[in-house]
Design a protein around this motif. Structure first.
Motif, PDB file in Angstrom:
ATOM      1  N   ASN A 180       0.810  -1.219   0.000  1.00 49.46           N
ATOM      2  CA  ASN A 180       0.000   0.000   0.000  1.00 49.46           C
ATOM      3  C   ASN A 180       0.848   1.276   0.000  1.00 49.46           C
ATOM      4  N   ILE A 181       0.382   2.273  -0.721  1.00 47.02           N
ATOM      5  CA  ILE A 181       1.064   3.563  -0.694  1.00 47.02           C
ATOM      6  C   ILE A 181       0.116   4.601  -0.108  1.00 47.02           C
ATOM      7  N   SER A 182       0.684   5.530   0.657  1.00 45.18           N
ATOM      8  CA  SER A 182      -0.173   6.383   1.490  1.00 45.18           C
ATOM      9  C   SER A 182      -0.525   7.736   0.872  1.00 45.18           C
ATOM     10  N   GLY A 183       0.316   8.241  -0.044  1.00 39.78           N
ATOM     11  CA  GLY A 183       0.027   9.544  -0.643  1.00 39.78           C
ATOM     12  C   GLY A 183      -0.898   9.412  -1.839  1.00 39.78           C
ATOM     13  N   ASN A 184      -1.428  10.544  -2.291  1.00 42.21           N
ATOM     14  CA  ASN A 184      -2.291  10.545  -3.475  1.00 42.21           C
ATOM     15  C   ASN A 184      -1.602  11.257  -4.622  1.00 42.21           C
ATOM     16  N   SER A 185      -1.242  10.488  -5.641  1.00 42.37           N
ATOM     17  CA  SER A 185      -0.672  11.092  -6.839  1.00 42.37           C
ATOM     18  C   SER A 185      -1.521  10.709  -8.031  1.00 42.37           C
ATOM     19  N   SER A 186      -1.666  11.633  -8.963  1.00 37.96           N
ATOM     20  CA  SER A 186      -2.441  11.337 -10.167  1.00 37.96           C
ATOM     21  C   SER A 186      -1.792  11.995 -11.366  1.00 37.96           C
ATOM     22  N   VAL A 187      -1.991  11.366 -12.519  1.00 36.78           N
ATOM     23  CA  VAL A 187      -1.397  11.873 -13.765  1.00 36.78           C
ATOM     24  C   VAL A 187      -2.518  12.387 -14.654  1.00 36.78           C
ATOM     25  N   HIS A 188      -2.319  13.568 -15.230  1.00 35.39           N
ATOM     26  CA  HIS A 188      -3.378  14.225 -16.005  1.00 35.39           C
ATOM     27  C   HIS A 188      -2.915  14.599 -17.403  1.00 35.39           C
ATOM     28  N   PHE A 189      -3.876  14.654 -18.304  1.00 30.27           N
ATOM     29  CA  PHE A 189      -3.574  15.050 -19.680  1.00 30.27           C
ATOM     30  C   PHE A 189      -3.466  16.571 -19.754  1.00 30.27           C
ATOM     31  N   VAL A 190      -2.252  17.065 -19.638  1.00 35.62           N
ATOM     32  CA  VAL A 190      -2.022  18.514 -19.720  1.00 35.62           C
ATOM     33  C   VAL A 190      -0.743  18.749 -20.522  1.00 35.62           C
ATOM     34  N   ASP A 191      -0.810  19.681 -21.464  1.00 27.84           N
ATOM     35  CA  ASP A 191       0.385  20.129 -22.166  1.00 27.84           C
ATOM     36  C   ASP A 191       1.005  21.230 -21.310  1.00 27.84           C
ATOM     37  N   SER A 192       2.184  20.981 -20.792  1.00 24.76           N
ATOM     38  CA  SER A 192       2.784  21.890 -19.812  1.00 24.76           C
ATOM     39  C   SER A 192       3.225  23.226 -20.391  1.00 24.76           C
ATOM     40  N   ARG A 193       3.112  23.383 -21.715  1.00 23.38           N
ATOM     41  CA  ARG A 193       3.372  24.701 -22.287  1.00 23.38           C
ATOM     42  C   ARG A 193       2.141  25.588 -22.208  1.00 23.38           C
ATOM     43  N   GLU A 194       0.982  24.963 -22.054  1.00 25.20           N
ATOM     44  CA  GLU A 194      -0.288  25.698 -22.069  1.00 25.20           C
ATOM     45  C   GLU A 194      -0.592  26.256 -20.678  1.00 25.20           C
TER      46      GLU A 194
END
Length: 430
Positions: free
Chosen positions: A214-228
């Motif tokens: 089990n991992i305790s933190g919450n991480s999520s990956v999102h569809f974002v262009d980091s130049r925008e």
DNA sequence: ATTGCATTAATGCCTCGAGT
DNA sequence: ACTCGAGGCATTAATGCAAT
């Protein structure tokens, strides 16, 4: 004469990650080290909120979550978004138990399907990767997985079955997958169905093992262009920890192709080229053609960049224009990213960017200095960089940590990577 | 329908220091 | 002695398309 040496430090590369549970699920050469992220985020209080604008295989997100810290990660590659989220979620005991039962059915179904005409991906020269016999078996396994779970899109316990499948296709292929300049072995080894089944189950077992922790933190990956200038809600981040693409003309899609075609995230060669063109530093197919006449749309860039591009053009080599434009666009995109990053940052936010330098036709491209110049012109403070490790190709190539703060008045210097040797070579180089 | 040229997708080559 | 690499490159193969 210098008596201290900068080491290659393989513990600061993907190699270190391979044995670290979830981090080792799927190898991607351009991934940075868990250890590096740990050193950067070490001792952060738990209410810190990290951003990784160039998520890739989600190393930052996963390390943060493992340390009980939350992170948002951005990427433009739908496969990597799916993979990253699958790496960062928790899997319950009952889900895993259910998965094991489903897999027994998948194996039986695979044996039934093996003599049928199953769907195969549109990979160029596919027989170069897998012989006909192997293709038939992995095609059947894929179809059995689709029948049981559907295509890999959700972040669900079935992701584990699909990630194992991705590992399987590489391990049964004749691709020499140990280098970003990926090519092929001369012989294609045929596999028997029993071999493939047991290999698949072996991979899956290892993946299930680490998924159960089990991992305790919450991480999520999102569809974002980091130049925008877009963002996820109105979150603001206290730390940016990332390794953006390097200006080294290495194609990300080149290595990701097998996974993406087999999981239907890619269908045609054209799509691969378009995706690489969207990526900062992309070079595959049409991306190279479009660079020939690419021009920046008038954004104000540091003088130091113009000087480097000019030097590359002056070499008058066959592809000087292409390489010059490549470097120009890379730093243009990174500048745009840093510019639009600002509203997402909390007052006093700290940036840590792991990047590599390059050289084109012998012209050195000091990535760390050029990014520092962008940061300075965009109003960041406490700007600097430190050598992290020496790369194991040309002697002038290093990896750096470029750091800065946003709206921080106190003096800031990161406590990591400041070995005496690193300081020494820094002085000698510049 | 065929040819020839341009574009772009795909792969291989050469290098060289460092780790083992 | 042998392996390996966020390295850059050039070259080759495949495809698209306009001209005949």
């Amino acid at each position: 004469m210098m008596d201290m040496k900068i080491k290659q430090r393989s513990d600061y590369t993907f190699k270190y990650n391979k044995k670290l549970g979830r981090h080792g699920w799927l190898r991607l050469t351009p991934a940075y080290s868990v250890k590096l992220v740990e050193e950067i985020i070490d001792n952060l209080p738990e209410d810190y909120f990290i951003l990784d604008p160039f998520s890739g295989t989600a190393t930052t997100g996963l390390v943060a979550a493992e340390h009980g810290i939350s992170a948002h990660c951005f990427d433009i590659n739908p496969f990597l978004i799916w993979l990253g989220n699958s790496k960062c979620i928790n899997y319950s005991y009952s889900e895993i138990k259910e998965l094991k039962i489903s897999i027994d059915k998948v194996i039986i179904k695979c044996q039934e399907l093996v003599d049928e005409d199953n769907w195969l991906p549109n990979i160029h020269n596919i027989q170069r990767w897998w012989c006909e016999q192997t293709l038939k078996i992995i095609g059947a396994l894929r179809q059995a997985l689709v029948n049981q779970f559907g295509e890999p899109r959700e972040n669900h316990v079935s992701s584990l079955a699909w990630i194992s499948f991705c590992r399987l296709i590489i391990e049964t292929s004749s691709a020499a997958f140990n280098h970003v300049s990926m090519s092929f072995h001369n012989e294609v080894i045929p596999f028997e169905i029993e071999q493939i089944e047991s290999l698949y189950l072996e991979i899956l077992e290892a993946i299930i093992q680490s998924a159960g922790e089990n991992i305790s933190g919450n991480s999520s990956v999102h569809f974002v262009d980091s130049r925008e200038p877009t963002s996820i809600g109105d979150f603001q981040y206290s730390h940016v920890v990332t390794s953006p693409p390097y200006p080294n003309r290495i194609s990300y899609i080149r290595e990701l192709r097998p996974y993406m075609y087999w999981t239907k995230f890619l269908d045609t060669a054209r799509e691969a080229g378009e995706l690489d063109w969207k990526a900062i530093g992309g070079t595959w197919g049409i991306a190279t053609s479009r660079l020939q006449d690419w021009e920046s749309n008038g954004i104000e860039l540091p003088e130091s960049l113009k000087a480097v591009v000019f030097d590359i053009l002056q070499t008058k080599e066959k592809n000087s224009l292409l390489m010059g434009n490549y470097v120009w666009k890379y730093f243009h995109d990174m500048h745009l990213h840093l510019q639009n990053l600002r509203p997402r940052l909390k007052k006093g936010a700290v940036l840590s960017y792991i990047v590599g330098n390059s050289s084109f036709y012998g012209v050195q491209v000091h990535t760390e200095q050029l990014l520092e110049d962008s940061l300075r012109s965009l109003g960041f403070t406490n700007i600097g960089s430190k050598i992290v490790r020496k790369r194991n190709s040309k002697k002038e190539l290093f990896e750096y940590c470029v750091y800065a703060t946003w709206q921080e008045t106190r003096k800031y210097e990161p406590a990591y990577f400041n070995s005496r040797a690193a300081k020494q070579i820094q002085l000698e180089l510049f």
